[in-house]
Design a protein around this motif. Structure first.
Motif, PDB file in Angstrom:
ATOM      1  N   VAL A 264       0.771  -1.205   0.311  1.00  0.00           N
ATOM      2  CA  VAL A 264      -0.204  -0.461   0.010  1.00  0.00           C
ATOM      3  C   VAL A 264       0.683   1.102   0.105  1.00  0.00           C
ATOM      4  O   VAL A 264       1.768   1.872   0.911  1.00  0.00           O
ATOM      5  N   PRO A 265       0.720   2.331  -1.095  1.00  0.00           N
ATOM      6  CA  PRO A 265       1.297   3.720  -0.721  1.00  0.00           C
ATOM      7  C   PRO A 265       1.664   4.087   0.369  1.00  0.00           C
ATOM      8  O   PRO A 265       0.716   4.170   1.202  1.00  0.00           O
ATOM      9  N   LYS A 266       2.713   5.068   0.498  1.00  0.00           N
ATOM     10  CA  LYS A 266       3.308   5.409   2.206  1.00  0.00           C
ATOM     11  C   LYS A 266       2.571   6.680   2.001  1.00  0.00           C
ATOM     12  O   LYS A 266       2.357   7.083   3.540  1.00  0.00           O
ATOM     13  N   ASP A 267       1.613   7.198   0.988  1.00  0.00           N
ATOM     14  CA  ASP A 267       0.714   8.275   1.177  1.00  0.00           C
ATOM     15  C   ASP A 267      -0.279   8.339   2.124  1.00  0.00           C
ATOM     16  O   ASP A 267      -0.751   9.034   2.537  1.00  0.00           O
ATOM     17  N   VAL A 268      -0.615   6.642   2.397  1.00  0.00           N
ATOM     18  CA  VAL A 268      -2.053   6.421   3.376  1.00  0.00           C
ATOM     19  C   VAL A 268      -1.319   6.912   4.947  1.00  0.00           C
ATOM     20  O   VAL A 268      -2.249   6.274   5.645  1.00  0.00           O
ATOM     21  N   PHE A 269       0.117   6.771   5.064  1.00  0.00           N
ATOM     22  CA  PHE A 269       0.439   6.895   6.507  1.00  0.00           C
ATOM     23  C   PHE A 269      -0.112   8.401   7.117  1.00  0.00           C
ATOM     24  O   PHE A 269       1.272   9.414   7.390  1.00  0.00           O
ATOM     25  N   LEU A 270      -1.162   8.323   7.576  1.00  0.00           N
ATOM     26  CA  LEU A 270      -1.918   9.411   8.635  1.00  0.00           C
ATOM     27  C   LEU A 270      -0.783   9.769   9.750  1.00  0.00           C
ATOM     28  O   LEU A 270      -1.130  11.102  10.479  1.00  0.00           O
ATOM     29  N   THR A 271      -1.190   8.571  10.621  1.00  0.00           N
ATOM     30  CA  THR A 271      -1.696   8.792  12.161  1.00  0.00           C
ATOM     31  C   THR A 271      -0.564   7.734  12.408  1.00  0.00           C
ATOM     32  O   THR A 271       0.206   6.699  11.993  1.00  0.00           O
ATOM     33  N   ASP A 272       0.104   7.264  13.299  1.00  0.00           N
ATOM     34  CA  ASP A 272       0.324   6.621  14.490  1.00  0.00           C
ATOM     35  C   ASP A 272      -0.012   4.900  14.709  1.00  0.00           C
ATOM     36  O   ASP A 272      -0.286   4.239  15.248  1.00  0.00           O
ATOM     37  N   LEU A 273      -1.164   4.708  14.182  1.00  0.00           N
ATOM     38  CA  LEU A 273      -2.531   3.603  13.812  1.00  0.00           C
ATOM     39  C   LEU A 273      -1.822   2.874  13.416  1.00  0.00           C
ATOM     40  O   LEU A 273      -2.467   1.750  13.124  1.00  0.00           O
TER      41      LEU A 273
ATOM     42  N   TYR B 257      -8.112  11.268  17.397  1.00  0.00           N
ATOM     43  CA  TYR B 257      -7.868  10.809  15.945  1.00  0.00           C
ATOM     44  C   TYR B 257      -9.300  11.385  14.414  1.00  0.00           C
ATOM     45  O   TYR B 257      -8.445  12.008  13.732  1.00  0.00           O
ATOM     46  N   ALA B 258     -10.191  11.933  15.258  1.00  0.00           N
ATOM     47  CA  ALA B 258     -10.841  12.715  13.050  1.00  0.00           C
ATOM     48  C   ALA B 258     -10.164  13.774  13.819  1.00  0.00           C
ATOM     49  O   ALA B 258     -10.297  14.674  12.706  1.00  0.00           O
ATOM     50  N   ALA B 259     -10.165  14.250  14.825  1.00  0.00           N
ATOM     51  CA  ALA B 259      -9.719  16.447  14.997  1.00  0.00           C
ATOM     52  C   ALA B 259      -8.151  16.398  14.368  1.00  0.00           C
ATOM     53  O   ALA B 259      -7.846  16.413  13.139  1.00  0.00           O
ATOM     54  N   ILE B 260      -7.290  15.136  14.367  1.00  0.00           N
ATOM     55  CA  ILE B 260      -5.896  14.545  13.820  1.00  0.00           C
ATOM     56  C   ILE B 260      -6.589  14.646  12.114  1.00  0.00           C
ATOM     57  O   ILE B 260      -5.216  15.563  11.265  1.00  0.00           O
ATOM     58  N   LEU B 261      -6.777  14.071  11.638  1.00  0.00           N
ATOM     59  CA  LEU B 261      -6.960  13.934  10.500  1.00  0.00           C
ATOM     60  C   LEU B 261      -7.505  14.617   9.077  1.00  0.00           C
ATOM     61  O   LEU B 261      -7.407  15.781   9.202  1.00  0.00           O
ATOM     62  N   LYS B 262      -8.574  15.586  10.246  1.00  0.00           N
ATOM     63  CA  LYS B 262      -9.217  17.287  10.325  1.00  0.00           C
ATOM     64  C   LYS B 262      -8.259  18.281  10.084  1.00  0.00           C
ATOM     65  O   LYS B 262      -8.235  18.905   8.958  1.00  0.00           O
TER      66      LYS B 262
END
Length: 362
Positions: A301-310, A337-342
């Motif tokens: 899976v592309p590294k673009d998807v690594f947005l958090t420590d999950l 985490y929703a706030a982190i993504l936003k």
């Protein structure tokens, strides 16, 4: 009124389809979005788009007749003075870009949604080369949902020079973790006291759900209350059902089919597993992270998807580490985490605005 025409093969539940749908659902005042889909099937998203004022046109696919497809496109473009044509169908995008250029549509967006490389042969390679050249000559904007997807469709040099990376976004508030939803969903599923390993995706070879089913016997030795919850439908369903039966896992694996409320099911899960062979920028992994759900993910899976420590990345060449990682997974501070993504710009409102900024350019 400004009109935007989207070419999308289907309006079934899926990542590319959802982004195309959201552009219509979240359209600013003064815009009307139209959609061309191939064939007569009305996908799950079609009624939602019609209800919000969009139009959906059904046409034969390009493969049935390229000349007929071009004629149908041009006829529609003559009827509406489109501000933009936005195509989402990978290499078939070339025909849409050519027709739009010939009809003097000012904004012509080619959108790469997948990094998948299927086996082909000489004829397929020639077709892809011809379509890539047509796209590069006729599109005004090259968009990739991920770097790998952009490179796959446009070529590395062209995407690096002309491409724009717009990662997939979601309604982060909708996917936020909710403990009350978790309790209610687990009760509804009859899985109140189970360790739920979840997955969401089209049931197809590229998503590799068979790998997860084959993990279950060993996983159950470690966690005898484990249940595999598979969301989605597709051509591999019968094969997967047979595999479940052969392994004696009928009461340990639940297949829901397509569901409209994926966010509720994510709340119920304890860990998400995603062993895909290829991806562009999987929207489901953005959703999982907004939900605060730990996820074990394929290194394909592309590294673009690594947005958090999950996320925990593993090779699909060896099953044992997957069992270890799944058993070790725990939810911690899921609500944050929703706030982190936003805040990171992945809310669908911010993503959709980027497309309308492109449409407004000319």
């Amino acid at each position: 009124m400004k009109y935007v025409l989207h070419i999308i093969a289907k309006l079934n539940i899926g990542g590319a389809e959802k982004i195309a749908r959201d552009i219509g659902l979240y359209a600013p005042h003064g815009y009307e979005n139209h959609y061309i889909v191939f064939g007569d099937e009305a996908g799950e998203y079609e009624s939602q788009l019609i209800d919000c004022g969009c139009k959906v046109f059904h046409m034969p696919s390009p493969s049935e007749s390229y000349k007929g497809f071009m004629n149908n496109l041009k006829k529609l473009m003559r009827e509406y003075d489109y501000q933009a044509v936005h195509a989402h169908t990978m290499f078939n995008i070339g025909w849409a870009m050519l027709a739009a250029k010939q009809m003097n549509v000012p904004v012509r967006v080619a959108h790469a949604h997948s990094a998948l490389r299927n086996g082909g042969g000489f004829v397929k390679d020639v077709y892809e080369t011809a379509m890539r050249r047509m796209i590069l000559n006729c599109a005004t904007d090259l968009v990739g949902c991920g770097v790998d997807a952009g490179n796959r469709l446009f070529g590395e040099k062209a995407f690096a020079k002309r491409g724009k990376l717009i990662l997939n976004g979601i309604d982060t508030a909708q996917f936020a973790f909710n403990s009350e939803k978790r309790a209610a969903m687990r009760e509804e599923l009859g899985l109140k006291d189970k360790f739920i390993v979840g997955h969401a995706g089209h049931l197809a070879a590229v998503k590799n759900q068979k790998f997860l089913i084959e993990l279950m016997p060993e996983l159950l030795k470690r966690k005898n209350n484990a249940t595999l919850l598979l969301l989605g439908d597709g051509e591999d369903r019968k094969m997967l059902e047979d595999e479940i039966s052969e392994l004696g896992l009928t009461d340990k694996v639940i297949m829901t089919g397509n569901v409209p409320n994926v966010y509720d099911y994510l709340c119920a899960m304890d860990v998400f597993a995603f062993p895909s062979l290829f991806e562009g920028m999987p929207l489901s992994i953005v959703e999982v992270q907004a939900n605060g759900l730990p996820c074990v993910i394929s290194n394909r899976v592309p590294k673009d998807v690594f947005l958090t420590d999950l996320l925990s990345e593993l090779s699909i060449d060896c099953a044992a580490p997957w069992v270890d990682a799944i058993c070790a997974a725990e939810r911690n501070d899921s609500e944050k985490y929703a706030a982190i993504l936003k805040d990171s710009g992945f809310d669908i409102g911010a993503i959709v605005k980027k497309f309308y900024d492109i449409y407004e350019r000319n």
